[in-house]
Design a protein around this motif. Structure first.
Motif, short mmCIF file in Angstrom:
data_model
loop_
_atom_site.label_atom_id
_atom_site.label_comp_id
_atom_site.label_asym_id
_atom_site.label_seq_id
_atom_site.Cartn_x
_atom_site.Cartn_y
_atom_site.Cartn_z
N ILE A 16 -5.32 -2.40 0.07
CA ILE A 16 -4.50 -3.23 0.96
C ILE A 16 -5.33 -4.26 1.72
O ILE A 16 -5.01 -5.46 1.71
CB ILE A 16 -3.68 -2.34 1.92
N PRO A 17 -6.43 -3.86 2.39
CA PRO A 17 -7.21 -4.89 3.11
C PRO A 17 -7.95 -5.86 2.20
O PRO A 17 -8.42 -6.90 2.65
CB PRO A 17 -8.21 -4.05 3.93
N ARG A 18 -8.04 -5.54 0.91
CA ARG A 18 -8.65 -6.48 -0.02
C ARG A 18 -7.63 -7.55 -0.44
O ARG A 18 -8.00 -8.68 -0.77
CB ARG A 18 -9.18 -5.75 -1.26
N HIS A 19 -6.35 -7.17 -0.45
CA HIS A 19 -5.31 -8.13 -0.82
C HIS A 19 -4.89 -8.98 0.38
O HIS A 19 -4.67 -10.18 0.25
CB HIS A 19 -4.08 -7.40 -1.38
N ILE A 20 -4.74 -8.34 1.53
CA ILE A 20 -4.28 -9.05 2.72
C ILE A 20 -5.49 -9.71 3.38
O ILE A 20 -6.46 -9.05 3.74
CB ILE A 20 -3.57 -8.09 3.69
N LEU A 59 9.29 4.05 -2.73
CA LEU A 59 8.76 3.77 -4.06
C LEU A 59 8.51 5.04 -4.87
O LEU A 59 7.80 5.01 -5.87
CB LEU A 59 7.46 2.98 -3.95
N GLY A 60 9.08 6.15 -4.42
CA GLY A 60 8.92 7.39 -5.16
C GLY A 60 7.47 7.78 -5.28
O GLY A 60 6.73 7.85 -4.29
N GLN A 61 7.00 8.01 -6.51
CA GLN A 61 5.62 8.46 -6.73
C GLN A 61 4.60 7.41 -6.32
O GLN A 61 3.41 7.72 -6.19
CB GLN A 61 5.41 8.84 -8.19
N ASP A 64 2.74 6.17 -1.67
CA ASP A 64 1.39 6.06 -1.12
C ASP A 64 0.55 5.17 -2.03
O ASP A 64 0.57 5.33 -3.25
CB ASP A 64 0.75 7.44 -1.01
N PRO A 65 -0.21 4.26 -1.44
CA PRO A 65 -1.01 3.34 -2.27
C PRO A 65 -2.13 4.07 -3.01
O PRO A 65 -2.72 5.03 -2.50
CB PRO A 65 -1.58 2.36 -1.25
N ALA A 779 1.47 -0.48 -7.33
CA ALA A 779 0.86 0.85 -7.24
C ALA A 779 -0.28 0.86 -6.23
O ALA A 779 -0.46 1.84 -5.49
CB ALA A 779 0.36 1.28 -8.61
N MET A 780 -1.06 -0.20 -6.16
CA MET A 780 -2.20 -0.23 -5.24
C MET A 780 -1.79 -0.55 -3.81
O MET A 780 -2.51 -0.20 -2.87
CB MET A 780 -3.24 -1.25 -5.72
N MET A 781 -0.66 -1.21 -3.63
CA MET A 781 -0.20 -1.55 -2.29
C MET A 781 0.66 -0.44 -1.69
O MET A 781 0.60 -0.18 -0.48
CB MET A 781 0.59 -2.86 -2.33
N GLY A 782 1.47 0.22 -2.53
CA GLY A 782 2.37 1.23 -1.99
C GLY A 782 3.39 0.62 -1.05
O GLY A 782 3.40 -0.60 -0.80
#
Length: 968
Positions: A16-20, A59-61, A64-65, A779-782
């Motif tokens: 998350i902090p790598r994308h944002i 997001l179901g499964q 969690d990111p 999937a990586m963001m959750g």
């Protein structure tokens, strides 16, 4: 020193902090400027309470990111369920080798895949040259006068060709014939496109084309045919032209290196795809389709067209030509809704042609044909009969052992084309060698109970061309120096680097385009695209070989349903325009299923993107424009009035949310209620979905159908103008009408094929090979990360708007002067005072190393800025500094300190050649021209050309490789 707990040490290395882009501290600083204590407080102020999600995004499964490596491992385990076999199915898709220098330096290179559409030509010269190369390849190989910058795929190219010849032809007929050996998926897309516009598609035996007596406006031929036949259509073309009909030919590019091009024997339009020029199979896409036609029809041709012009100094420059043809200018009068291309794939295909050159391409083609001849002789020696006695690379075998042949082939890792119980098809390609020929002979030999022995030397010496001598190509092609210079890898490497260096992409700078959402395309998202389990799968491979693909696609569909609040999603549309088109067809089919097929009125606000009215026209709807108020919002009173006026025939409304003006309109729920009360459906354009994910969902606040732009909100890169993916998402009542593909047996699980709208793309899952990008992103963001991304995009946009407001009026705002994820700054007051236009500002930004914001949309004379969540405060401040500096320069013009015509804005962009020339005629300094802010002395991008002359380019239209004298 505070001791770190084991739990903290074990915390995931989050994506998350790598994308944002902005850190927590940066966000706090920006919130302080806006006067809010927290991001949540800002969102409460910006987003209307009545559309907010009641619960957290589920997001179901994937709630969690996942860390990057965990996401890659999970996707790899899914991909491993796919079986990578040797596919000889053909049917428009072939094995190919992507030259490693092209794979590494284009396909895997962010300088190429993160670039935007070249609407700003001065900073797009590299990819424009590459597009011109592609156009030259197509015109040379097809023998036509002009080709466009690529199409979405072969099926949609054929559909566009059908409507093109209906427009430019002289026949009043509504009948269009398709030869029975045209690719079945192409026929289906043509049928889908023809139905709503009243065109009757009839099939005819290819052998009977010459004897066709019925009146029609055109015919579609395949060359070679899907079963392998290479037919001589010269007499047929003469007769069709005499009848007033026109001829479209779908042609194989590799075959055209040895076969007479359609342009030499009567074709009016030639279409196809360039996949086998070095682009992986990818389960059907993305691949660059092509469309070429006679020079007479260049102003009626759909899609983009790159051309040559001159810059302000009289030097050669490239640009997109004839842009007034594009749908966002012509709206409901547009001839097509296409607003994109397949640029990245077209570039790859063009470089494949350049790297091999004409001799190399012919060598590949002749080797494929020779192997086909050797295999044909081997099969005949085993007692098999062939349907086709002419061929290039495809054979159709008559046999009573079809199932046995397929079984043995499968056991040996080979896929053949399933035709019926008595016929088996197979196609050879660049990857076919002696081992594959021997294996195929053994497979057919085993099925016949005979020993196969391929004597290559003997069969080679006996082999003859297996197509009519009259169709043997004699004309030269790819004679331009570009196709003879870069055969050594060092030369190709440097050529690719030189082109990339001319362009601005996300690897250099933010691209603050409103409505286009140019955000991070992370490396982890991109890596799976080139995995063999995704890239080497044929789109028509048996289902047991695509288990992993379909699992990934099913999970992505579920993710998108959760995000939007809709009940079903189809990923088949391979562009946003195609998603729009599919969505409107779904609405049309829904009304017809209820006995209300007369509903044909589509309400569209005056601020809508041009694809909206263009798409509505393409499905046979009548566009009724509704007004916007002085704040840019949909005028609900006018909308209600027109909904009541057209109540009996109201089909739908098309509305973008947040609005095209970058505002969360308070009345969106009321708008939905008005339209529903009059029997209409609500189409919510998903272009601005980056302001909604995790915060609100169109399917939750009243929408019935939306298209999404995976190349915007969900991180698929823009690729210099394509590829894209435009899935269509619908409410439960519309799920049965999602697109199927009957010709390939594809249909949504549990759904009735009869109810679906039919195929809108050539492949059942559209551009399937780039779907892992969006899967990885989500999937990586959750749920937490996706919501944070939306909130940060809104924060970044409001920070820019607030910082620029003292210098440029922000045209439309909501509560407390806030905007959504983008803002519009108004240059018109300054232009009235100084003569400085938004175009001047756009060109001056290039001197600062920035791509311009969106110009004059949705309001002429403005700039629309969208920073996205991926840009850090440092980058935002760099852009703000540039804009404030430019404003100060405009003020100097206003005060008379700069001449109204001789100033840094009118002179922009400034090239290195201009700045370093002995002769400097401007009243402002070289330093001001080149280094308007100190940081540019350490980090400077030099535009390769001066301001492009658009008028000259259209008046002197030239759309191929630059003149040879430029290379001498």
């Amino acid at each position: 020193m505070t001791r770190t707990s084991l739990t903290q040490l074990e915390a995931r290395d989050g994506f998350i902090p790598r994308h944002i882009g902005p850190s927590d501290a940066e966000q706090a600083a920006m919130l302080s400027v806006l006067g809010y204590q927290s991001r949540a407080a800002l969102i409460d102020a910006v987003v209307p309470a009545n559309i907010r999600r009641k619960d957290k995004l589920d997001l179901g499964q994937f709630f969690d990111p996942l860390p990057e490596q965990a996401a890659l491992a999970k996707l790899k385990s899914i991909a491993s369920q796919n079986k990578v076999m040797k596919s000889m199915i053909g049917q428009g898709y072939y094995g190919t080798y992507t030259p490693p220098v092209i794979l590494r330096n284009i396909f895997e290179n962010p300088a190429w895949y993160t670039a935007y559409t070249p609407y700003q030509p001065e900073i797009s010269q590299g990819r424009l040259e590459a597009i011109l190369n592609f156009q030259q390849v197509i015109t040379d190989l097809t023998g036509m006068g002009i080709a466009n910058a690529s199409m979405l795929d072969e099926g949609t190219a054929a559909a566009e060709a059908m409507t093109l010849i209906q427009r430019v032809g002289k026949s009043a007929s509504k009948v269009f014939y398709v030869a029975d050996d045209v690719l079945p998926q192409t026929l289906e897309v043509v049928q889908t496109r023809a139905l709503p516009i009243g065109v009757e598609v009839r099939t005819i035996a290819a052998a009977d084309i010459e004897n066709l007596q019925e009146t029609c406006f055109g015919v579609l031929l395949q060359y070679p045919g899907v079963n392998g036949d290479v037919r001589d259509y010269r007499n047929a073309c003469e007769k069709l032209h005499a009848m007033g009909a026109m001829v479209v030919v779908a042609a194989d590019l590799l075959a055209l290196t040895v076969l007479s091009p359609p342009g030499e024997w009567g074709a009016d339009v030639v279409v196809g795809n360039s996949q086998r020029f070095g682009v992986p199979l990818g389960f059907g896409g993305p691949h660059a389709g092509y469309l070429a036609t006679r020079d007479d029809y260049k102003r009626s041709m759909a899609g983009r067209l790159a051309g040559v012009t001159v810059d302000a100094q009289g030097n050669k420059a490239f640009r997109l030509a004839l842009q007034t043809r594009e749908q966002h200018i012509r709206r409901e009068k547009a001839t097509s809704n296409i607003c994109t291309a397949q640029v990245l794939l077209a570039v790859m295909a063009s470089m494949y042609a350049i790297y091999h050159g004409p001799k190399g391409l012919e060598q590949i083609a002749r080797r494929v044909h020779r192997y086909t001849g050797i295999l044909a002789a081997s099969l005949q020696s085993l007692g098999y009969q062939l349907v086709n006695d002419t061929y290039f690379d495809t054979l159709t075998v008559i046999t009573d052992q079809a199932e046995e042949i397929h079984r043995i082939a499968y056991e040996n890792g080979v896929n053949l084309r399933r035709i019926d119980a008595r016929h088996v098809g197979l196609s050879l390609d660049e990857t076919t060698g002696r081992d594959e020929i021997a294996l195929l002979a053994k497979i057919f030999g085993d099925a016949a109970g005979k020993q196969a022995n391929v004597d290559f030397d003997s069969l080679d010496s006996d082999a003859q061309d297996a197509f009519p001598a009259a169709l043997s190509r004699t004309s030269a092609y790819l004679t331009h120096p570009t196709f003879h210079r870069y055969h050594a890898e060092h030369e190709m490497l440097r050529y690719l680097r030189s082109l990339a260096d001319k362009d601005l992409a996300l690897d250099r700078t933010m691209i603050p385009l409103g409505s286009c959402t140019m955000k991070l395309n992370s490396t982890s998202e991109m890596i799976p695209v080139t995995w063999p389990e995704f890239s080497n799968i044929h789109p028509f491979a048996p289902e047991d070989q695509t288990v992993g693909y379909r699992e990934m696609i099913g999970q992505l569909e579920a993710m998108l349903c959760a995000v939007t609040g809709y009940a079903g999603v189809s990923l088949q549309p391979n562009a946003g325009s195609q998603g729009e088109y599919a969505g409107l067809l779904i609405i049309k089919k829904y009304h017809e299923s209820r006995g209300e097929g007369h509903r044909n009125i589509c309400l569209i606000p005056s601020s809508a993107h041009g694809t909206n009215p263009a798409s509505a026209s393409m499905v046979g709807m009548q566009v009724v424009v509704t007004a916007c108020d002085e704040n840019g919002n949909v005028d609900l009173a006018d909308l209600k009035k027109k909904a009541e006026q057209h109540s009996a025939n109201l089909a739908c409304v098309m509305v973008t949310y947040p609005s095209t003006h970058g505002v969360f309109e308070e009345g969106i729920k009321e708008l939905c209620e008005i339209v529903h009360a009059h029997g209409g459906q609500v189409y919510v354009d998903g272009a601005n979905m980056n302001a909604l994910v995790g915060v609100a969902g169109p399917g939750l606040f009243g929408g019935d159908v939306s298209h999404l732009n995976l190349h915007k909100t969900f991180c698929i890169p823009h690729g210099g103008g394509g590829p894209g993916v435009g899935p269509v998402a619908v409410g439960a009542h519309l799920v049965p009408f999602l697109p199927n593909q009957a010709s390939t047996g594809y249909q949504r699980a549990g759904e009735n094929t009869e109810q679906g709208i039919g195929a809108v793309s050539a492949a059942p899952y559209g551009s399937a090979s780039i779907l892992p990008i969006s899967w990885m992103y989500i999937a990586m963001m959750g749920a937490e990360g996706l919501t944070a991304a939306t909130e940060t995009a809104i924060l970044n946009a409001n920070y820019i708007a607030r910082r620029l407001a003292p210098h440029y009026p922000v045209l439309y705002t909501g509560h407390d002067g806030l905007v959504a994820h983008e803002c519009i700054i108004d240059l018109r007051p300054l232009q009235d005072k100084t003569g400085i236009s938004n175009e001047d500002v756009a060109k001056r930004l290039m001197d600062f190393g920035f791509h311009a914001p969106t110009m004059s949309f949705p309001v002429p004379g403005t700039l629309m800025i969208e920073p996205t969540e991926s840009e850090s405060k440092v980058e935002l401040d760099r852009f703000i500094e540039a804009m404030i500096t430019i404003h100060a320069e405009i003020v100097k013009v206003e005060r008379g300190e700069y001449d109204r015509m001789d100033n840094p804005l009118k002179g922009a962009p400034h090239t290195a050649e201009v700045v370093t020339a002995d002769d400097w005629k401007h009243s402002y300094s070289r330093e001001v021209a080149a280094f308007p802010v100190p940081s540019l002395r350490k980090r400077k991008y030099w535009p390769p050309v001066g301001r492009a002359d658009n008028v000259y380019g259209d008046r002197n239209l030239f759309c191929g490789c630059a003149p040879i004298e430029d290379y001498e």
